[in-house]
Design an enzyme around this catalytic site. Sequence first.
Site, short mmCIF file in Angstrom:
data_model
loop_
_atom_site.label_atom_id
_atom_site.label_comp_id
_atom_site.label_asym_id
_atom_site.label_seq_id
_atom_site.Cartn_x
_atom_site.Cartn_y
_atom_site.Cartn_z
CB CYS A 1 4.93 -7.13 8.02
SG CYS A 1 5.69 -7.26 9.57
CB CYS B 1 0.44 -4.37 13.85
SG CYS B 1 0.58 -6.20 13.87
#
EC number: 5.1.1.3
Length: 281
Positions: free
Chosen positions: A70, A182
Site C-alpha cells: 500500500c 496505488c
Amino acid sequence: MRIGIFDSGIGGLSTLLACLRHLPDAHYLFYGDSAHAPYGDKSPAQVRQWTEEAYAWFISAGVDAVVLACNTATSAAVAPLRERADVPIIGIEPAIRKALTEHPQGGILLLATSITVSGGKLRDLLDRLENGQERVRPLACSGLAEIIETQDTDWRARARHYLQLRVQPAHTADIGVVVLGCTHYCWINDLINDTLGGDIAVVDGNDGVARQLCRRLGVPIGTDTAPPLPRHARISLHFTADNGVKSRLARQLLAASGVSVDTQPDLPHARACSDPGSAGR
C-alpha cells in the site's frame, strides 16, 4: 517461510501475485484492513496506527517478512516501523525511477492517493531522481480506489467514467507513461489503456517489491523476466471487516489470474496491539 502482505483492501493482491512469481512455495498471510478502507482520505497518523496494528498481527502469526503493499501506508508508516522491526519490512513506492529510466523522454503521469501525492516521501523521491520534479506530474485520484474495492456489478463502468472525467483531461500530448501509485489501480490497467490510448505505457512497483523481498530474505533472483505464476498457492486471507465476503472476492480475483488458493489451517490467534515494538521484540 511465512510472508505477510498488508493493504487497506484488495489492491495488495496484485503485489501478492508479483511475490508469488518469485517465491511460489512460501505461505502468504494477506491482511486487508477493510474496516478502515479507504486509506487515501485518512490522516497519516490514522494510517500509521492501523499499519502498526497489522504489523503486530503479523508478528503474532510468526511471519519472516512483512510487505506493505500500500503506497499510502508506506508513505505514512514504513520509516517508524523499521526503527523497531525485528523482521524485514518492504514498502512500496511509485515506480517513478523505472519510468524515468525506461522512458527517457516526455512527461510521466503519476496516479496516486491524496496522502501519497502530498506526502514528504514522494517529494523526497522526486528530489533524488534526475528530472523527477520536471517530468513527473502527480494526480491525486480521490475515490478511485474505493470504486475498485467495491467489485460490485457496475464497478468497471464507474471506474471507466472516473478515468474519462478525472484522468483523461490530465493526459497531455507529451505524456507517454502512466505510473500507478496505488496497488488498487493495477486491476484497471486495461481501462487506463482504453481511456488514454493503447500506445501509452503503464508501470507499477509490484515486481520491484517482490525482488526486494527476495534480496532481504537472501533468496537468489533469476532473470530480469518475472517467472510465471504458480497454479496453486498457500494463502491465508484475513480482512478486518466482512471477512467472509472479502475472502471469497479475493479468491475470485486470484483465480481470474490463474492462481488457486490452497486451503490453509487456521492461523495462530493473533490480536493486534498498539505497540509494534512490544510484539516484535
